[in-house]
Every structure is written in structure tokens, then in C-alpha cells.
Scaffold this active site. Sequence first.
Site: not given
Length: 135
Positions: A53, A81
Site C-alpha cells: 500500500e 495494517c
Amino acid sequence: MYEKYLDLALKEAKKAYKQNEVPVGAVIVKNNKIISKAHNMVEKKHNATLHAEIIAIKKATRKLKNWRLCDCEMYVTLEPCSMCKAAIELSRLKKVYFFAKKDKEILINSKKYEFIDSQNNDALKIIQDFFKKKR
């Protein structure tokens, strides 16, 4: 519509898997055009921040020459996360679609994050396979 982006994110996750990285892939899209794609590179680059990401966000901001990704969507194989969620919020991504859940994670903004449940969840299978081999 999301299937082609999921397929691309899965291809990225498979690249990570082959490199002994946690198999996560991410794709950023703007107006149905792919802006960036990435996979985890934590082990390869010895850098704990190089999640798929984060790398995809960096690539997208360079390409668009703007740190604000307000009109962009991210497709990622695993629920982001906490670190990645913070980067997603700061970069102002419009929407995040993910295809495998983490049991312990709590979504920051549930309107922004959407779990896509599918009968044939290859994203979950590749993660489970990776960790079975590790144990």
C-alpha cells in the site's frame, strides 16, 4: 468491475510470494485508469515500511505530482495494517477495497473501507498458504 483490479493486485501478491515476502498486492486507480501497482518489499529492501500500500501510494503521488489522492481508489489483497491505514488517510484516498480480512484489525473509517467477499477468495488462500509454509 473490481475483478480486473483484484486480478492485478493478486499478480502483485504472487510476485511478493515468489520473493519470500508476505504476499500482498495493491493497485491504485483513478477514473478507471490504473495509476500504480505494488507488492510488499520489506524483506528484499530491509525496510519495515515497504508494504504494498505504501509503495503504491508513493508511485501514485509521483505519477500524479500530487500527494492528495482524493479521486483515487485502492484495491488491495489484504486488509491494510495500522501503518498503511494511516498513510491511506493522510493521502486522502477516496475508497479502499480489500479481499481478505485480518481478524484483529479495526477499520478506521468503515465508509472508506470495503471488504469484498468472494466465493473463490484467492487473496486469502495465498496468504494462508504463505504462513503455513513459514510454520
